[in-house]
Design a protein around this motif. Structure first.
Motif, PDB file in Angstrom:
ATOM      1  N   GLY B 143       0.751  -1.053   0.077  1.00  0.00           N
ATOM      2  CA  GLY B 143      -0.174   0.294   0.281  1.00  0.00           C
ATOM      3  C   GLY B 143       0.805   1.586  -0.202  1.00  0.00           C
ATOM      4  N   TYR B 144       1.453   0.992   0.581  1.00  0.00           N
ATOM      5  CA  TYR B 144       2.232   2.753   1.037  1.00  0.00           C
ATOM      6  C   TYR B 144       3.819   2.826  -0.599  1.00  0.00           C
ATOM      7  N   TRP B 145       3.861   1.585  -1.111  1.00  0.00           N
ATOM      8  CA  TRP B 145       4.924   2.043  -2.540  1.00  0.00           C
ATOM      9  C   TRP B 145       3.812   2.681  -3.261  1.00  0.00           C
ATOM     10  N   SER B 146       2.637   2.729  -3.061  1.00  0.00           N
ATOM     11  CA  SER B 146       1.627   2.991  -4.693  1.00  0.00           C
ATOM     12  C   SER B 146       1.651   4.337  -4.877  1.00  0.00           C
ATOM     13  N   MET B 147       2.626   5.154  -3.669  1.00  0.00           N
ATOM     14  CA  MET B 147       2.314   6.283  -3.905  1.00  0.00           C
ATOM     15  C   MET B 147       3.718   6.876  -4.638  1.00  0.00           C
ATOM     16  N   LEU B 148       4.240   5.747  -5.475  1.00  0.00           N
ATOM     17  CA  LEU B 148       5.829   5.822  -5.699  1.00  0.00           C
ATOM     18  C   LEU B 148       5.043   6.959  -7.058  1.00  0.00           C
ATOM     19  N   ASP B 149       4.304   7.253  -7.213  1.00  0.00           N
ATOM     20  CA  ASP B 149       3.766   8.494  -8.562  1.00  0.00           C
ATOM     21  C   ASP B 149       3.696   9.210  -8.014  1.00  0.00           C
ATOM     22  N   VAL B 150       2.647   9.335  -7.184  1.00  0.00           N
ATOM     23  CA  VAL B 150       3.149  10.284  -6.973  1.00  0.00           C
ATOM     24  C   VAL B 150       3.798  10.949  -6.429  1.00  0.00           C
ATOM     25  N   ALA B 154       6.182  14.826  -8.321  1.00  0.00           N
ATOM     26  CA  ALA B 154       6.262  16.298  -6.580  1.00  0.00           C
ATOM     27  C   ALA B 154       7.568  16.378  -6.918  1.00  0.00           C
ATOM     28  N   VAL B 155       8.535  15.486  -7.412  1.00  0.00           N
ATOM     29  CA  VAL B 155       9.592  15.418  -7.071  1.00  0.00           C
ATOM     30  C   VAL B 155       9.857  16.529  -8.758  1.00  0.00           C
ATOM     31  N   VAL B 156       9.630  15.183  -9.884  1.00  0.00           N
ATOM     32  CA  VAL B 156       9.976  16.068 -10.939  1.00  0.00           C
ATOM     33  C   VAL B 156       9.658  17.627 -11.074  1.00  0.00           C
ATOM     34  N   ALA B 157       7.901  17.834 -10.935  1.00  0.00           N
ATOM     35  CA  ALA B 157       8.162  19.326 -10.732  1.00  0.00           C
ATOM     36  C   ALA B 157       8.911  19.812 -10.278  1.00  0.00           C
ATOM     37  N   ALA B 158       9.330  19.705  -9.399  1.00  0.00           N
ATOM     38  CA  ALA B 158       9.479  20.224  -8.501  1.00  0.00           C
ATOM     39  C   ALA B 158      11.723  21.331  -8.888  1.00  0.00           C
ATOM     40  N   LEU B 159      11.705  19.837  -9.216  1.00  0.00           N
ATOM     41  CA  LEU B 159      13.066  20.214 -10.134  1.00  0.00           C
ATOM     42  C   LEU B 159      13.798  20.294 -11.135  1.00  0.00           C
ATOM     43  N   VAL B 160      12.098  20.093 -12.145  1.00  0.00           N
ATOM     44  CA  VAL B 160      12.318  20.904 -13.808  1.00  0.00           C
ATOM     45  C   VAL B 160      11.601  21.860 -13.541  1.00  0.00           C
ATOM     46  N   GLU B 169       4.885  20.386 -15.295  1.00  0.00           N
ATOM     47  CA  GLU B 169       4.319  20.924 -13.860  1.00  0.00           C
ATOM     48  C   GLU B 169       3.224  19.604 -13.271  1.00  0.00           C
ATOM     49  N   PRO B 170       2.476  19.746 -12.296  1.00  0.00           N
ATOM     50  CA  PRO B 170       1.676  18.484 -12.209  1.00  0.00           C
ATOM     51  C   PRO B 170       0.095  18.322 -12.919  1.00  0.00           C
ATOM     52  N   ARG B 171      -0.830  17.573 -13.064  1.00  0.00           N
ATOM     53  CA  ARG B 171      -2.172  17.791 -13.513  1.00  0.00           C
ATOM     54  C   ARG B 171      -3.172  17.071 -13.089  1.00  0.00           C
ATOM     55  N   LEU B 172      -4.616  17.708 -13.215  1.00  0.00           N
ATOM     56  CA  LEU B 172      -5.055  17.232 -11.713  1.00  0.00           C
ATOM     57  C   LEU B 172      -4.933  15.681 -12.019  1.00  0.00           C
ATOM     58  N   GLY B 173      -5.056  14.734 -12.634  1.00  0.00           N
ATOM     59  CA  GLY B 173      -4.510  13.594 -12.813  1.00  0.00           C
ATOM     60  C   GLY B 173      -3.817  12.684 -11.296  1.00  0.00           C
ATOM     61  N   ILE B 174      -3.309  13.533 -11.244  1.00  0.00           N
ATOM     62  CA  ILE B 174      -2.118  13.194 -10.044  1.00  0.00           C
ATOM     63  C   ILE B 174      -2.936  13.023  -9.038  1.00  0.00           C
ATOM     64  N   LEU B 175      -3.743  14.139  -8.472  1.00  0.00           N
ATOM     65  CA  LEU B 175      -4.019  14.056  -7.294  1.00  0.00           C
ATOM     66  C   LEU B 175      -5.197  12.808  -7.395  1.00  0.00           C
ATOM     67  N   PHE B 176      -6.205  12.865  -8.051  1.00  0.00           N
ATOM     68  CA  PHE B 176      -6.709  11.718  -8.411  1.00  0.00           C
ATOM     69  C   PHE B 176      -6.827  10.196  -7.942  1.00  0.00           C
ATOM     70  N   PHE B 177      -4.903  10.247  -8.654  1.00  0.00           N
ATOM     71  CA  PHE B 177      -4.372   9.050  -7.815  1.00  0.00           C
ATOM     72  C   PHE B 177      -4.117   8.631  -7.046  1.00  0.00           C
ATOM     73  N   GLY B 178      -3.597  10.330  -6.821  1.00  0.00           N
ATOM     74  CA  GLY B 178      -3.202  10.346  -4.891  1.00  0.00           C
ATOM     75  C   GLY B 178      -4.613   9.499  -4.222  1.00  0.00           C
ATOM     76  N   LEU B 179      -5.562  10.695  -4.824  1.00  0.00           N
ATOM     77  CA  LEU B 179      -6.362   9.977  -3.204  1.00  0.00           C
ATOM     78  C   LEU B 179      -6.738   8.798  -3.738  1.00  0.00           C
ATOM     79  N   VAL B 180      -7.135   7.778  -4.517  1.00  0.00           N
ATOM     80  CA  VAL B 180      -7.200   6.583  -5.288  1.00  0.00           C
ATOM     81  C   VAL B 180      -6.611   5.615  -3.869  1.00  0.00           C
ATOM     82  N   VAL B 181      -4.694   5.806  -4.157  1.00  0.00           N
ATOM     83  CA  VAL B 181      -4.239   5.218  -2.667  1.00  0.00           C
ATOM     84  C   VAL B 181      -5.026   5.464  -1.767  1.00  0.00           C
TER      85      VAL B 181
END
Lengths: 558, 205
Positions: B143-150, B154-160, B169-181
């Motif tokens: 369960g914990y490792w599912s947050m890998l994508d998020v 987050a890291v890439v958007a902050a760095l690049v 830039e992050p888009r809305l889809g990642i929010l929903f993916f986080g909610l899924v996890v």
């Protein structure tokens, strides 16, 4: 294990009873909220979805599905979602999902084109797309009708929607070096550009559409002349060599210039889509209008070497037209090869003479002009091929009155009209030269030469005698003359004794003269002394005191 | 062979937090004062609710773009699957497999596992109880490792963030993916694995 000594035994009491009022757990709110969120997003995207259009292009070079954007004024209004080949594989069709706000871009006359880097004589455009990749540019139309399938342009439209200005149509024979985007100049300032061109329906000309930006479109009047400003105009005239060009880009890429004639009293601003003629050069463009051309045929019984198409036709020295054709004909009667020259004349170039003639004959119909020409021919109007340039032998056609010309019959009903001709000036010159040469060839040059020969040998003999006899004697004489002159020279020299003697003699004479004068003076004052001799008071000392200045001078001299 | 007695028979139940064996009728742990239940309250319903919510969120998480990449060669939005396909087509099949497993396979597996557990428990099935218990432990661990994508986004958007050169830039889809996890984790937490074994005996409540 309840009897743990660390904790007191629970005191019995009323058990805490929690009773849930609702039989459904609150946790079910979570999926409901999730479903609501998802549903709202679906609805939202459905409401937000804009129209979808299909644009066909020649090539999909640089276009990518889901990546290539559609921009208007650099604002993204949609994305390409699919690129597919057309059924007949002649072009590609890009499916574009437009934003909801991009509704006007479905109008029938909307234009789509691919913005790529372009390098031309007019400059470089679309450099940013070198890095970002091409995008599709769009320009909304103004039609009320909408459609889904569009034909994409291969190059950007030069004029975008809402740009203020006017479009005009120019007619020309050929396009020259003009292209879409070629500049339009007014007094060497760029005020517009060529936006499109197409062949006329009959294929005998080109219609060029130009766009002149506001506010300079107000300078285009219905009397404005347009000319092709491409290239360099070199002219030699009485004031010297002149090179006339528009700007450098127009030399390279072509261009159009316009101006109103210097005198255009009642010119009004031209309305949109007004038709103009595009002239080849400024001079012809700004010339007064030539009016309707009239075709006339001339028949010459002579070689017309040097007469080219477009050679001028002059009437009494005024350029009124040009040669349009030079054809050889065969006359079976005389078995000769006459040359038929077709010329086009513009009667309006005669200026006020034309107006008066028209008034005199009362019209400008074909019949009446034929009658007019008949009258002129009766007065001696003849066409003649004359040499315009002695060096190159270029000919031009001169229409002139020749009262001595033999009468000819003029047929006013023949079409095209035919004006009788007389042999050219050069032909006459040639004839006269021929006659002169004939006369020269009749001279008895042989006998003249023989006579001359005898005289010359006689002369030679005389000269020989002079050389052998006369010249040595002449030499002796000359030597003697030289000696004589030398002696004379020595005698007359400054230091020669003869010269000194002469000087002394001269001094003597001078003194003698003075004595004589003194004597005569004395005698004139004392005439008696001739008898008495010199008296005392009449001594030379008393005389001296009364002497004149001239005497003093003479006395004081050594 | 005699089985060890059930806790119910000894009239005790374990505290969830400190593991103290409380009397069965206690509402609070006598030691740590946390609420004590014989079984997690309303476990099946809660698990179902969170599971359904996560499945609902899974749809926009996959259809909406999760990341906007703007390189100098133009910008593009990627959903999870399009990113996987892109990596695969560019030859980076290892990264593609990693992202696919973390973002698609694991959530889907969790849905299946939790659904299976829920259905079997509701039907009081005695089928493969031991394996089902293992499955549950597995789901809790990954369960914990599912947050890998998020985390990656987050890291890439902050760095690049190189302005004109490239931006992510992050888009809305990642929010929903986080909610899924989050929802699947909540769902897994709400599930009481003891319910698997309750099929052996009569229901406790």
């Amino acid at each position: 294990m309840s009897n743990n000594p660390n904790i007191p035994a629970p005191t019995p009491g009323t058990p805490q009873i929690k009773k849930r009022r609702l039989s459904v757990s609150l946790v079910w709110l979570v999926p409901i909220v999730a479903a609501l969120v998802g549903l709202s997003m679906v609805v939202n995207s459905w409401l937000q979805a804009g129209p979808q259009v299909h644009v066909s292009f020649q090539t999909a070079e640089g276009l990518e599905a889901n990546k290539t954007q559609v921009k208007y004024k650099n604002v993204v209004i949609g994305t390409v979602t699919k690129i597919a080949l057309s059924e007949d594989r002649t072009h590609v069709t890009a499916t574009i999902n437009l934003d909801q706000s991009a509704e006007p871009f479905t109008r029938e006359d909307t234009q789509y084109w691919v913005v790529r880097p372009r390098i031309g004589a007019n400059g470089v455009s679309g450099v940013d797309t070198l890095l970002s990749g091409p995008f599709i540019g769009a320009d909304a139309g103004r039609s009320e009708v909408t459609k889904e399938d569009f034909l994409g342009l291969e190059s950007p439209p030069p004029v975008t929607y809402g740009q203020k200005g006017k479009r005009f149509t120019l007619h020309t024979d050929d396009l020259g070096s003009l292209d879409i985007g070629s500049p339009v100049y007014y007094r060497r300032i760029q005020v517009g550009q060529v936006i499109s061109y197409n062949l006329t329906e009959d294929g005998k000309g080109v219609d060029v559409q130009v766009f002149v930006n506001a506010p300079n479109d107000a300078f285009v009047t219905d009397d404005t002349r347009f000319w092709n400003a491409s290239g360099i105009d070199v002219s030699v005239d009485a004031s010297g060599l002149r090179v006339n060009t528009q700007t450098i880009p127009s030399i390279l890429a072509g261009g159009i210039a316009f101006r109103e004639p210097n005198y255009s009293p009642d010119a009004k601003p031209a309305p949109e889509h007004y038709d103009f003629t595009l002239y080849n050069e400024q001079e012809t463009a700004l010339a007064p209008p030539s009016g309707e051309p009239k075709f006339i045929r001339l028949r010459f019984n002579q070689s017309l070497r040097g007469l080219a198409v477009n050679a001028p036709v002059e009437f009494l020295g005024v350029n009124i037209g040009r040669v349009v054709s030079v054809d050889l004909d065969y006359d079976p009667k005389t078995q000769g090869f006459p040359t038929t020259v077709g010329v086009v004349v513009y009667p309006q170039r005669l200026g006020s003479a034309h107006g008066k003639l028209v008034k005199q004959i009362g019209g400008e119909s074909e019949e009446q002009s034929a009658q007019l020409i008949k009258r002129l021919v009766d007065q001696g109007l003849r066409a003649q091929a004359r040499t315009g340039n002695l060096l190159t032998g270029q000919l031009y056609i001169a229409l002139d009155f020749d009262p001595k010309a033999p009468k000819v019959k003029f047929n006013p009903n023949s079409r095209p009209l035919e004006i009788p001709t007389v042999p050219g000036s050069f032909d006459k010159l040639q004839e006269q030269l021929q006659a002169m040469v004939d006369k020269l060839s009749k001279l008895p040059i042989d006998s003249i030469a023989n006579n001359l020969n005898g005289s010359l040998s006689e002369l030679q003999r005389t000269m020989k005698q002079v050389n052998s006899d006369v010249l040595p004697q002449m030499r002796g004489t000359l030597e003697e003359l030289q000696n004589t002159l030398k002696t004379a020279n020595e005698t007359l020299d400054e230091d020669s004794p003869a010269r000194q003697q002469v000087n002394q003699a001269m001094d003597e004479v001078q003194r003698t003269a003075r004595s004589v004068r003194v004597l005569t003076d004395y005698l004139s004052r004392h005439p008696e002394s001739l008898i008495r001799g010199r008296t005392e008071e009449a001594a030379p000392g008393s005389y001296k005191g009364k002497s004149s200045s001239r005497n003093i001078e003479l006395e004081s001299q050594p | 062979m005699s089985k060890p007695p059930y806790a119910r028979e000894l009239k005790v139940c374990l505290c969830h937090i400190c593991g103290f064996a409380c009397p069965q009728d206690a509402h609070e742990c006598p030691r740590c004062f946390s609420p004590v239940h014989v079984r997690k309250t309303n476990s099946l319903a809660r698990t179902w609710a969170f599971l359904i919510a996560s499945i609902i969120f899974y749809v926009p998480a996959n259809t909406l773009p999760v990341m906007y990449t703007s390189m100098f060669s133009g910008g593009s939005e990627n959903t999870i699957m399009s990113g996987v396909i892109e990596f695969w087509q560019h030859g980076s099949w290892d990264i593609a497999i990693l992202i696919f497993i973390a973002s698609v396979a694991v959530p889907c597996m969790k849905f299946c596992v939790l659904g299976t557990l829920l259905i079997t428990c509701q039907r009081r099935s005695c089928w493969a109880m031991r394996e089902r218990a293992k499955l549950y432990r597995f789901v809790e661990v990954i369960g914990y490792w599912s947050m890998l994508d998020v985390l990656v986004v987050a890291v890439v958007a902050a760095l690049v963030q190189f302005r004109a050169l490239s931006t992510i830039e992050p888009r809305l889809g990642i929010l929903f993916f986080g909610l899924v996890v989050v929802m699947t984790m909540l769902s897994a937490m709400s599930f009481d694995p003891r319910l698997i074994w309750d099929a052996e005996v009569n229901d406790v409540e």
